[in-house]
Design an enzyme around this catalytic site. Structure first.
Site, mmCIF file in Angstrom:
data_model
loop_
_atom_site.group_PDB
_atom_site.id
_atom_site.type_symbol
_atom_site.label_atom_id
_atom_site.label_comp_id
_atom_site.label_asym_id
_atom_site.label_seq_id
_atom_site.Cartn_x
_atom_site.Cartn_y
_atom_site.Cartn_z
ATOM 1 N N ARG A 41 -16.404 0.214 -1.489
ATOM 2 C CA ARG A 41 -15.477 1.353 -1.750
ATOM 3 C C ARG A 41 -16.156 2.621 -1.632
ATOM 4 N NH1 ARG A 41 -14.414 -3.344 -4.219
ATOM 5 N NH2 ARG A 41 -12.460 -4.182 -4.036
ATOM 6 N N GLY A 42 -17.154 2.653 -0.964
ATOM 7 C CA GLY A 42 -18.112 3.912 -0.806
ATOM 8 C C GLY A 42 -19.149 4.060 -1.755
ATOM 9 N N SER A 76 -22.040 3.371 0.428
ATOM 10 C CA SER A 76 -22.069 4.305 1.758
ATOM 11 C C SER A 76 -23.307 4.920 1.940
ATOM 12 C CB SER A 76 -20.717 4.822 1.828
ATOM 13 O OG SER A 76 -20.830 5.836 0.837
ATOM 14 N N LEU A 126 -18.270 -1.799 2.135
ATOM 15 C CA LEU A 126 -19.300 -0.332 1.771
ATOM 16 C C LEU A 126 -18.919 -0.482 0.220
ATOM 17 C CD1 LEU A 126 -19.192 2.306 4.426
ATOM 18 C CD2 LEU A 126 -20.705 0.583 4.036
ATOM 19 N N TYR A 145 0.909 -1.225 0.023
ATOM 20 C CA TYR A 145 0.008 -0.167 0.084
ATOM 21 C C TYR A 145 0.853 1.259 -0.132
ATOM 22 C CZ TYR A 145 -4.039 -3.038 1.309
ATOM 23 O OH TYR A 145 -4.944 -3.939 1.333
#
Length: 334
Positions: A213-214, A217, A211, A58
């Site tokens: 990746r939003g 959400s 979620l 990352y």
């Protein structure tokens, strides 16, 4: 809000009912604020979150160093409660390009040495290859992690995004505590073969992408502009007609959330929590306000009527588009 715990499989530790996925604090979702990221990790630990998830690739180690910095600055009691899960094996170029996966035993041990240094810890709590290396039998990769367990550098063996056959082969090599894999209302592929297999073998699930990746959400809008470094700019589920279709699913979910007096994100997280005590959702909050919202899902009880309404609003297979671009889907096992 009382933080409950869940077992990370039959051979793993008890962990908080929600874990914190820290990837977005360093990579793939646009700019993140370092100070706010560290404050969010501290807020999570203060709330009783014990599981912190990262990957050595990352932002080429940035995320591990960020977590290490946060842990050093945390009160001793909070630092000691933290359990760190690390994915390894994804190869990156200086330009950020993806170069494949390396699961060779020597590479496994080398990756671990660098992770221990960046995190500033003497052991990694859960260690797992991010994706199966097609050129290295999983028995060799897991065997190398088992060697690290024997020497005290790793506490528990994990897997990530592998299918039922690979899980069985890995578990026959050494005790496997946990499988990390995507699982959400609109990503339910594990239910057919993977979930029954891990339950048979006593392996826990840490569910990422709860979620999506939003996307589910309740905060993502069709007119949102995504930067070039944002993974979602290339994700099939965030493109054109797919996005419009998927956001219609979110609006159907929003009606249920409003009836319960909660947010869409809380409904989506609570649904994953409802799937079993052996599943620990990872929330990818990068800010304290989003963390607070996610933690609110722990106080939400979904009754059978709620679950039925959710299934009707967002049935299995309802999402449009794959969860990764085609090139990355090729690295995933079903």
């Amino acid at each position: 809000m009382t933080m409950r715990t869940r077992p990370l499989g039959t051979t793993g530790p008890q962990v908080s009912a929600l874990g914190l996925g820290c990837m977005g604090m360093s990579a793939l979702y646009g700019e993140a604020d370092r100070t706010e990221s560290i404050a969010t990790i501290h807020a999570a630990l203060e709330a009783g979150v014990t599981l912190l998830d990262t990957g050595d690739f990352y932002a080429m180690g940035h995320n591990e160093m960020l977590i290490g910095e946060a842990l050093r600055a945390a009160p001793a009691a909070r630092r000691e409660q933290a359990l760190v899960s690390v994915k390894f094996g994804a190869l990156r170029g200086p330009d950020g390009s993806w170069l494949g996966y390396d699961g060779r035993p020597a590479a496994v041990k080398s990756f671990a040495a660098y992770s221990l240094q960046r995190l500033g810890v003497d052991h990694i709590d859960v260690y797992r290859i991010a994706r199966l290396d097609p050129d290295v039998p999983i028995e060799e990769t897991v065997g190398a992690i088992a060697d690290l367990v024997e020497k005290g550098y790793v506490r528990h063996i994990g897997l990530s995004e592998v299918g039922a056959e690979t899980i069985r082969r890995a578990a026959a090599t050494a005790p496997v505590s946990d499988l990390q894999i995507e699982y959400s209302l609109i990503s339910r592929g594990i239910e057919d073969a993977v979930l029954p297999t891990v339950r048979e073998l006593g392996i826990g699930i840490t569910a990422y992408g709860v979620l999506s990746r939003g996307l589910i959400s309740g905060h993502f809008t069709a007119d949102r502009q995504l930067g070039a470094g944002d993974f979602r700019a290339m994700s099939p589920r965030f493109q054109g007609d797919n996005l419009r279709h998927n956001l219609n699913l979110v609006e159907a979910l929003r009606k249920i959330a409003e009836q319960k007096g909660v947010s869409v994100a809380q409904i989506a997280i609570a649904w994953v929590l409802s799937r079993g005590e052996d599943i620990v959702p990872l929330v990818g909050a990068r800010r304290r306000d989003r963390l607070t919202e996610a933690l609110g899902a722990l106080d939400l009880t979904l009754e059978p009527a709620d679950l039925a309404a959710i299934e009707e609003a967002v049935p299995a297979g309802a999402a449009a588009g794959d969860r990764y671009p085609a090139a990355q889907m090729a690295h995933l096992e079903s």
